[in-house]
Design a protein around this motif. Structure first.
Motif, PDB file in Angstrom:
ATOM      1  N   GLU A 259       6.921   3.762 -10.832  1.00 38.34           N
ATOM      2  CA  GLU A 259       5.728   3.436 -11.620  1.00 38.34           C
ATOM      3  C   GLU A 259       5.407   4.509 -12.654  1.00 38.34           C
ATOM      4  OE1 GLU A 259       1.007   2.307 -11.068  1.00 38.34           O
ATOM      5  OE2 GLU A 259       2.224   2.727  -9.295  1.00 38.34           O
ATOM      6  N   PHE A 260       5.529   5.769 -12.275  1.00 35.05           N
ATOM      7  CA  PHE A 260       5.163   6.856 -13.170  1.00 35.05           C
ATOM      8  C   PHE A 260       6.369   7.639 -13.688  1.00 35.05           C
ATOM      9  CE2 PHE A 260       1.403   6.214 -10.454  1.00 35.05           C
ATOM     10  CZ  PHE A 260       0.513   5.831 -11.446  1.00 35.05           C
TER      11      PHE A 260
ATOM     12  N   THR B 193       5.643  15.998 -13.434  1.00 38.63           N
ATOM     13  CA  THR B 193       5.127  14.653 -13.269  1.00 38.63           C
ATOM     14  C   THR B 193       4.454  14.189 -14.555  1.00 38.63           C
ATOM     15  OG1 THR B 193       3.810  13.182 -11.875  1.00 38.63           O
ATOM     16  CG2 THR B 193       2.909  15.379 -12.296  1.00 38.63           C
ATOM     17  N   SER B 194       4.521  12.907 -14.751  1.00 35.30           N
ATOM     18  CA  SER B 194       3.868  12.289 -15.898  1.00 35.30           C
ATOM     19  C   SER B 194       2.379  12.633 -15.896  1.00 35.30           C
ATOM     20  CB  SER B 194       4.050  10.772 -15.809  1.00 35.30           C
ATOM     21  OG  SER B 194       3.143  10.105 -16.642  1.00 35.30           O
TER      22      SER B 194
ATOM     23  N   ARG C 292       0.254  10.633 -16.482  1.00 34.86           N
ATOM     24  CA  ARG C 292      -0.389   9.436 -15.928  1.00 34.86           C
ATOM     25  C   ARG C 292      -0.447   9.453 -14.407  1.00 34.86           C
ATOM     26  NH1 ARG C 292       2.756   5.054 -16.267  1.00 34.86           N
ATOM     27  NH2 ARG C 292       4.638   6.243 -16.641  1.00 34.86           N
ATOM     28  N   ASN C 293       0.369  10.282 -13.764  1.00 34.49           N
ATOM     29  CA  ASN C 293       0.528  10.228 -12.313  1.00 34.49           C
ATOM     30  C   ASN C 293      -0.447  11.173 -11.606  1.00 34.49           C
ATOM     31  OD1 ASN C 293       1.382  10.004  -9.686  1.00 34.49           O
ATOM     32  ND2 ASN C 293       3.556  10.175 -10.177  1.00 34.49           N
TER      33      ASN C 293
ATOM     34  N   SER D 154       4.382  15.189 -19.916  1.00 38.47           N
ATOM     35  CA  SER D 154       4.403  15.512 -18.492  1.00 38.47           C
ATOM     36  C   SER D 154       3.835  16.902 -18.244  1.00 38.47           C
ATOM     37  CB  SER D 154       5.849  15.467 -17.969  1.00 38.47           C
ATOM     38  OG  SER D 154       6.388  14.171 -18.119  1.00 38.47           O
TER      39      SER D 154
END
Length: 162
Positions: free
Chosen positions: A38-39, A124-125, A127-128, A154
């Motif tokens: 997802e991410f 990590t993104s 968004r995550n 990220s």
């Protein structure tokens, strides 16, 4: 009960059944694949056929690899590999076991391994937020500059010796 099982690089071909269990746990269905990636930026996703390609990745790429198990069922992995930084951590578990503290318990077991060369890094993104929270909870420090990983903004994290 959460446990981890280290899979040495030299044993990965003979432990193919266990490697396949990991791949099945995180890429066994379209829903699991979507949860696991997802991410993940598009450029960093596992190409189809996902289970087979991910199993081959696990055999050939990570420096260190642990199967994450819960009540003796393989549900995910933790690994250390050299993308995007030396000693970068990667992890995922089956969505049916998410948000239950299992990844935290597994990482607690892994982080004291004498095989790990510190510091280790995590990326990590932006968004995550779940992974960001996990990294901070585990003692990783967010580095000040964000970076572009596979076309997506990220964050980078660093964890020194525990």
């Amino acid at each position: 009960m959460t446990s981890v099982l280290f899979i040495p690089r030299t044993d990965r071909n003979t432990k193919r059944a266990l490697i396949n269990e990991i791949a099945e746990a995180v890429f066994g269905t379209a829903e699991q694949s979507a949860f696991s990636e997802e991410f993940v930026p598009v450029g960093g996703r596992v190409p189809a056929p996902k289970k087979e390609n991910f199993a081959n990745f696990l055999i050939n790429v990570p420096e260190l690899l642990w199967a994450v198990q819960y009540n003796e069922k393989t549900i995910g992995f933790i690994l250390i590999f050299n993308i995007p930084d030396p000693s970068s951590i990667g992890f995922s578990i089956n969505s049916n076991f998410a948000n239950k503290g299992i990844a935290t318990d597994a990482f607690t077991l892994v982080r004291h391994s004498t095989l790990i060369k510190y510091p280790i890094f995590g990326s990590t993104s932006t968004r995550n937020t779940i992974a960001q929270h996990f990294m901070l909870k585990q003692g990783f420090v967010q580095l000040p500059q964000s970076f572009n990983f596979c076309g997506e903004e990220s964050f980078k994290y660093r964890l020194d010796l525990p």
